[in-house]
Design an enzyme around this catalytic site. Structure first.
Site, PDB file in Angstrom:
ATOM      1  N   SER A   1      -2.772  15.078  58.300  1.00  0.00           N
ATOM      2  CA  SER A   1      -3.029  15.988  59.417  1.00  0.00           C
ATOM      3  C   SER A   1      -1.978  17.094  59.423  1.00  0.00           C
ATOM      4  O   SER A   1      -0.806  16.842  59.122  1.00  0.00           O
ATOM      5  CB  SER A   1      -2.983  15.226  60.746  1.00  0.00           C
ATOM      6  OG  SER A   1      -2.948  16.115  61.845  1.00  0.00           O
TER       7      SER A   1
ATOM      8  N   HIS B   1     -22.483  -6.275  66.739  1.00  0.00           N
ATOM      9  CA  HIS B   1     -22.294  -5.295  67.816  1.00  0.00           C
ATOM     10  C   HIS B   1     -20.887  -4.693  67.785  1.00  0.00           C
ATOM     11  O   HIS B   1     -20.383  -4.239  68.814  1.00  0.00           O
ATOM     12  CB  HIS B   1     -22.548  -5.931  69.188  1.00  0.00           C
ATOM     13  CG  HIS B   1     -23.811  -6.724  69.266  1.00  0.00           C
ATOM     14  ND1 HIS B   1     -25.037  -6.155  69.543  1.00  0.00           N
ATOM     15  CD2 HIS B   1     -24.052  -8.045  69.060  1.00  0.00           C
ATOM     16  CE1 HIS B   1     -25.975  -7.084  69.517  1.00  0.00           C
ATOM     17  NE2 HIS B   1     -25.403  -8.247  69.216  1.00  0.00           N
TER      18      HIS B   1
END
Length: 480
Positions: free
Chosen positions: A285, A153
């Site tokens: 970036s 999970h």
């Protein structure tokens, strides 16, 4: 480069290899058409039709020097690609032009070529898949013993090893390889079936002699590199379009496996445990100079998503073939199948690059393990305290309370996990810090993971690599 030399595609200009681009190029297609016409003429001659060795020699002499200008000009006039190339071939082979395409329909060259091209593409995909497995074999071996957090999970569960996780990626790629091998082994040529699959034109040519007609199909198969029985047993005008759907589904399986692996790496990059290759002067970036974006794995995921969705095209095409054939398959098929192969090739090129340069940060992995290990070691701590006279039920409840409190400290106050200190200070346990920390060796919590890695590599991967030495040691061909 002329248009007929390369398949023009959004993928092909940057990500797919030159080899895969050429497999799906017009030039490869039309050269294959000519080889099929030669195979047909030779087979018909062998079965007694009035075709001479000189005519076949003339066809052989011009099988590669295709006069594209003549074919293009003729197609503008007659609007039929096959007949335009029959005409162009006849200009180069005036003595043989009367027997080119004898008894055949357009799907003789079109469909048989499609099967041949798909087999070429699948073989290249297979080679690159094994190349990725070779690189991951080395990675898994190197890190088979390194403990790391395992997740269910996406929450820390127990420990595994870095190498064991790599074998999970590998095992799915091996499943894909098995499917690719099955598709290669079961591909069958259409052969020469005629307009509706009844071979009526060949019954006329061979005066109703079925044995000679079947011998023509067997001869064509042998000449094109297939076994004599690798001809579809029954067909309409075309081979079943389910073949395309099955092949593209096999390619999409590679997309699924690659996306899963790339997604894991993207998540691990966020944890700063592992990352894809990042070049010295690479910019992550335009606005944030510190960023190290996992752009290769992101690209894998993007292309994989395209490939997985592309399987809908041949699925619908297979389901909408009317009776013995219809032509609404052609335009869709030409795009969907080529783009599917190019996308798979592009994914594998990037995956080769990523697998060849994975970066692991052992100290980060260790610190993240140690932050969670006190929780995972609860049962071991409890058993040690029981051996010293503690009450198992009481200790279980106190450990639960300490775990909840320690987790709250981490989450709400942003402080380190202090569960060890809490257990040490609790007289119900009667354990010193040294006794507690003795239960916190990460290597004791990885189960059989290192052994599983070694077994998997020895039993499955190394025999595969040994049997395919030409596929091992590949590097990505393009800048990715």
């Amino acid at each position: 480069m002329a248009q007929h030399d390369r398949y023009l595609s959004p993928f092909s200009t940057r990500y797919a290899s030159d080899e895969m681009q050429y497999i799906f190029s017009e030039d490869n297609k039309f050269r294959t058409w000519r080889r099929l016409w030669i195979a047909l003429a030779r087979a018909e001659k062998e079965q007694g039709l009035d075709i001479t060795d000189e005519q076949i020699a003339e066809l052989e002499a011009h099988k590669d020097d295709i006069n594209y200008e003549d074919a293009i000009a003729r197609e503008k006039e007659v609007r039929h690609d096959v007949m335009s190339h029959v005409y162009a071939y006849g200009l180069q082979c005036p003595h043989a032009k009367g027997i080119i395409h004898l008894g055949a329909t357009s799907c003789y060259v079109g469909d048989n070529t499609d099967v041949i091209v798909m087999r070429q593409g699948l073989r290249l995909v297979r080679k690159k898949l094994i190349g990725v497995l070779g690189l991951l074999n080395d990675f898994a071996k190197q890190y088979k013993d390194m403990p790391c957090l395992a997740y269910t999970h996406c929450q820390p569960a127990q420990l595994t090893t870095v190498g064991k996780r790599a074998t999970l990626w590998m095992n799915e790629l091996v499943m894909d390889l098995e499917e690719i091998d099955h598709r290669i082994a079961t591909l069958k040529l259409l052969g020469s079936k005629g307009t509706t699959g009844t071979q009526a034109s060949f019954m006329e040519l061979f005066e109703g002699d079925s044995a000679r007609i079947k011998a023509v199909d067997a001869s064509i198969a042998r000449e094109m590199g297939f076994e004599p029985d690798q001809i579809v047993p029954v067909s309409g005008q075309t081979y079943s379009r389910k073949v395309d759907a099955m092949v593209l589904n096999a390619l999409a399986g590679i997309g699924q496996s690659a996306m899963k692996m790339a997604t894991d790496i993207r998540l691990l990059a966020n944890f700063k445990e592992m990352e894809e290759p990042f070049e010295k002067h690479q910019i992550g970036s335009s606005a944030m100079p510190y960023k190290r974006n996992p752009m290769r794995c992101e690209r894998i995921c993007a292309l994989a998503r395209y490939l997985m969705v592309d399987v809908l095209n041949p699925s619908f095409t297979a389901g909408t073939q009317w009776f013995e054939r219809t032509l609404d398959d052609s335009a869709n098929k030409r795009i969907a199948m080529a783009e599917g192969f190019l996308a798979a090739d592009a994914i594998l090129n990037i995956l080769l690059n990523v697998s060849d340069g994975l970066v692991v940060y052992p100290k980060v992995i260790r610190s993240r393990v140690m932050a969670e290990l006190p929780f995972m070691a609860s049962e071991n701590i409890m058993m040690k305290a029981v051996k010293k006279g503690g009450d198992r039920q009481e200790l279980h409840e106190r450990l639960r309370e300490h775990a909840v409190a320690a987790a709250a400290v981490v989450k709400q106050e942003g402080k380190p996990n202090d569960m060890i200190a809490r257990v040490e200070a609790d007289p119900a346990f009667g354990l010193s810090r040294e006794e507690i920390e003795a239960e916190l060796s990460p290597e004791d919590f990885t189960g059989r993971a290192p052994e599983q890695v070694q077994e998997y590599l020895d039993q499955y991967i190394r025999p595969l690599l040994a049997a395919n030495p030409d596929a091992v040691g590949q590097k990505a061909e393009l800048s990715v």
